[in-house]
Design a protein around this motif. Structure first.
Motif, PDB file in Angstrom:
ATOM      1  N   LYS A 268       0.817  -1.207   0.000  1.00 40.14           N
ATOM      2  CA  LYS A 268       0.000   0.000   0.000  1.00 40.14           C
ATOM      3  C   LYS A 268       0.853   1.260   0.000  1.00 40.14           C
ATOM      4  O   LYS A 268       0.482   2.268  -0.588  1.00 40.14           O
ATOM      5  CB  LYS A 268      -0.928  -0.005   1.218  1.00 40.14           C
ATOM      6  CG  LYS A 268      -1.968   1.101   1.201  1.00 40.14           C
ATOM      7  CD  LYS A 268      -3.017   0.888   2.277  1.00 40.14           C
ATOM      8  CE  LYS A 268      -4.103   1.948   2.187  1.00 40.14           C
ATOM      9  NZ  LYS A 268      -5.177   1.723   3.182  1.00 40.14           N
ATOM     10  N   ASP A 269       2.015   1.207   0.671  1.00 40.70           N
ATOM     11  CA  ASP A 269       2.867   2.383   0.814  1.00 40.70           C
ATOM     12  C   ASP A 269       4.144   2.247  -0.005  1.00 40.70           C
ATOM     13  O   ASP A 269       4.732   1.164  -0.056  1.00 40.70           O
ATOM     14  CB  ASP A 269       3.264   2.596   2.274  1.00 40.70           C
ATOM     15  CG  ASP A 269       2.074   2.841   3.166  1.00 40.70           C
ATOM     16  OD1 ASP A 269       1.086   3.407   2.682  1.00 40.70           O
ATOM     17  OD2 ASP A 269       2.139   2.458   4.345  1.00 40.70           O
ATOM     18  N   GLU A 270       4.584   3.336  -0.598  1.00 37.90           N
ATOM     19  CA  GLU A 270       5.871   3.323  -1.293  1.00 37.90           C
ATOM     20  C   GLU A 270       7.021   3.097  -0.316  1.00 37.90           C
ATOM     21  O   GLU A 270       8.054   2.551  -0.687  1.00 37.90           O
ATOM     22  CB  GLU A 270       6.076   4.645  -2.043  1.00 37.90           C
ATOM     23  CG  GLU A 270       5.165   4.817  -3.254  1.00 37.90           C
ATOM     24  CD  GLU A 270       5.499   6.065  -4.036  1.00 37.90           C
ATOM     25  OE1 GLU A 270       6.526   6.716  -3.713  1.00 37.90           O
ATOM     26  OE2 GLU A 270       4.754   6.397  -4.975  1.00 37.90           O
ATOM     27  N   CYS A 271       6.821   3.516   0.928  1.00 33.00           N
ATOM     28  CA  CYS A 271       7.879   3.398   1.937  1.00 33.00           C
ATOM     29  C   CYS A 271       7.794   2.089   2.724  1.00 33.00           C
ATOM     30  O   CYS A 271       8.356   1.987   3.819  1.00 33.00           O
ATOM     31  CB  CYS A 271       7.822   4.579   2.890  1.00 33.00           C
ATOM     32  SG  CYS A 271       6.242   4.725   3.776  1.00 33.00           S
ATOM     33  N   TYR A 272       7.114   1.068   2.191  1.00 29.94           N
ATOM     34  CA  TYR A 272       6.844  -0.148   2.951  1.00 29.94           C
ATOM     35  C   TYR A 272       8.097  -0.853   3.454  1.00 29.94           C
ATOM     36  O   TYR A 272       8.093  -1.460   4.533  1.00 29.94           O
ATOM     37  CB  TYR A 272       5.989  -1.114   2.126  1.00 29.94           C
ATOM     38  CG  TYR A 272       6.731  -1.802   1.002  1.00 29.94           C
ATOM     39  CD1 TYR A 272       7.257  -3.077   1.158  1.00 29.94           C
ATOM     40  CD2 TYR A 272       6.912  -1.171  -0.229  1.00 29.94           C
ATOM     41  CE1 TYR A 272       7.931  -3.708   0.130  1.00 29.94           C
ATOM     42  CE2 TYR A 272       7.584  -1.782  -1.252  1.00 29.94           C
ATOM     43  CZ  TYR A 272       8.099  -3.058  -1.071  1.00 29.94           C
ATOM     44  OH  TYR A 272       8.791  -3.665  -2.093  1.00 29.94           O
ATOM     45  N   LEU A 273       9.198  -0.796   2.695  1.00 30.58           N
ATOM     46  CA  LEU A 273      10.418  -1.469   3.148  1.00 30.58           C
ATOM     47  C   LEU A 273      10.975  -0.828   4.418  1.00 30.58           C
ATOM     48  O   LEU A 273      11.578  -1.505   5.246  1.00 30.58           O
ATOM     49  CB  LEU A 273      11.481  -1.454   2.051  1.00 30.58           C
ATOM     50  CG  LEU A 273      11.281  -2.434   0.899  1.00 30.58           C
ATOM     51  CD1 LEU A 273      12.410  -2.294  -0.113  1.00 30.58           C
ATOM     52  CD2 LEU A 273      11.215  -3.879   1.407  1.00 30.58           C
TER      53      LEU A 273
END
Length: 208
Positions: A65-70
């Motif tokens: 869902k988020d680009e920053c998931y990592l």
């Protein structure tokens, strides 16, 4: 080519290269074949990396869902039921390592896989192009900051408050390098409190 053998605590996939070296990879699920990856840390007997190209995606893989998931929630790459199953297996495995036999534990959940955190710590990033401060997280395996426009793991009130604080800092023409981090919490009623910490002087001087 690396084949992911299993998930380890924390959410990294485990693989073994042709030389017998263990490779721990973010963004990889059991059974997947990783054709391309970026190594972030290497030691004599293991390496850490981020999977970049997977040629046989798992049936349990979903778009995060988020680009920053990592940086914030690496479990976002799998469906919720599969995530629960893997975490059950990890608990059993950890107990076995301590020579304790454990039946598959029951997982109690509210079935909410987003907006569940009541505490969040942000870094601040200076956007040279826009000439303003942005919220940021550290990229996995590095000190590099990644600016974020959206994060769906903390309660919405926390992210909204963080954005307002950054807006206020930009109105005052503050510099990101002045600050160490922004730490916020929310109670059951959605009331947010926290502090903004300065570099070289990590004392709370701003209360929300």
């Amino acid at each position: 080519m690396l084949k992911i053998e299993k998930i380890i605590p924390g959410g990294m996939g485990l693989a073994t290269d042709e030389n017998g070296k263990k490779i721990f990879l973010w963004n990889a699920l059991p059974g997947e074949l990783v054709e391309k990856y970026n190594t972030t840390k290497t030691k004599a007997n293991f390496s850490k990396a981020v999977a970049l190209k997977i040629i046989n995606p798992s049936k349990h893989r979903v778009n995060p869902k988020d680009e920053c998931y990592l940086s914030t929630s690496p479990w976002q790459i799998m469906d919720f039921n599969y995530e629960l199953k893997l975490k059950q297996e990890l608990v059993v495995e950890i107990f076995k390592e301590h020579k304790i036999d454990l039946e598959t534990p029951e997982i109690l959940t509210d079935n909410n896989s987003y907006h569940y955190r009541n505490k969040m710590e942000y870094s601040l990033y200076w956007d040279n192009k826009a000439e303003k401060i942005q919220l940021a997280f550290h990229a996995r395996g590095s000190h590099r900051k990644v600016p974020v426009q959206q994060s769906s793991i903390e309660r919405p009130e926390i992210f909204q408050t963080a954005q307002k604080i950054v807006d206020d800092l930009n109105k005052e023409h503050e510099e990101a390098r002045k600050y160490q981090s922004l730490l916020l919490r929310a109670n059951q009623n959605g009331e947010v409190s926290g502090g903004l910490y300065e570099n070289k002087n990590p004392t709370q001087f701003l209360k929300i």
